[in-house]
Enzyme design. Structure first.
Site, PDB file in Angstrom:
ATOM      1  N   VAL A  61      47.247  21.433  34.207  1.00  0.00           N
ATOM      2  CA  VAL A  61      48.199  21.805  33.004  1.00  0.00           C
ATOM      3  C   VAL A  61      48.375  23.570  32.950  1.00  0.00           C
ATOM      4  O   VAL A  61      49.327  24.075  32.815  1.00  0.00           O
ATOM      5  CB  VAL A  61      47.869  21.040  31.757  1.00  0.00           C
ATOM      6  N   CYS A  62      47.401  23.925  33.013  1.00  0.00           N
ATOM      7  CA  CYS A  62      46.956  25.469  33.092  1.00  0.00           C
ATOM      8  C   CYS A  62      47.847  26.187  34.076  1.00  0.00           C
ATOM      9  O   CYS A  62      48.699  27.094  34.105  1.00  0.00           O
ATOM     10  CB  CYS A  62      45.758  25.843  32.887  1.00  0.00           C
TER      11      CYS A  62
END
Length: 169
Positions: free
Chosen positions: A63-64
């Protein structure tokens, strides 16, 4: 020091955020972080520009990575805007990541030394010494125009709303 509980969760478990919660209309405080090249970097280094600050727990997670690459791709389309991704990752990890991904449009910063950004902007997770996920947009005078503390760390921020806010400036 301010402590906010149950504002953010990680895999459904509440975590404690340290530092003052930023609100729209606040004047953003200065902070000191480190670039991937081990140089100090402060809010003052972006003076006179619109700032989109993308806050991630660790650049090495899916997600990052998506958040960082999404804002990097949009950065070149934004006028008079600096796009920054900040995490607690070491500068060496940021350097490796940027080289591997060809990250060229955004600045990556490490808050690992003093958690200066995390504490000043209310993103530091007490239990993990990581930053919570979120986005802050500051105008040219460092006034907070948009702020999002993502409720569940494993979820993505509202890219459209953050980018729309920048474009309106």
């Amino acid at each position: 020091m301010d402590k906010r509980k149950s504002v953010v969760t990680m895999k459904g478990n509440p975590v404690t955020l340290l530092g003052k919660e930023m609100m729209v209309g606040d004047i953003a405080p200065n902070f000191t972080a480190v670039t991937k090249d081990l140089k100090e970097f402060t809010l003052k280094d972006m003076e006179g520009k619109i700032k989109l600050i993308s806050v991630v727990p660790s650049i090495d997670t899916g997600v990052c990575d998506l958040q960082t690459m999404t804002f990097n791709e949009e950065a070149e389309k934004l006028n008079n805007t600096v796009v920054v991704t900040i995490s607690m990752d070491l500068p060496f990890a940021l350097n490796r990541y940027c080289a591997a991904k060809g990250l060229e449009n955004a600045i990556t910063l490490s808050d690992h030394r003093e958690a200066s950004f995390g504490l000043a902007y209310g993103f530091l997770i007490e239990e993990l010494r990581l930053l919570a996920r979120g986005v802050i947009v500051l105008d040219q005078n460092n006034k907070v125009i948009y702020v999002e503390y993502v409720n569940e760390i494993s979820q993505q921020p509202n890219y459209d709303k953050a980018l729309e806010t920048v474009k309106q400036l």
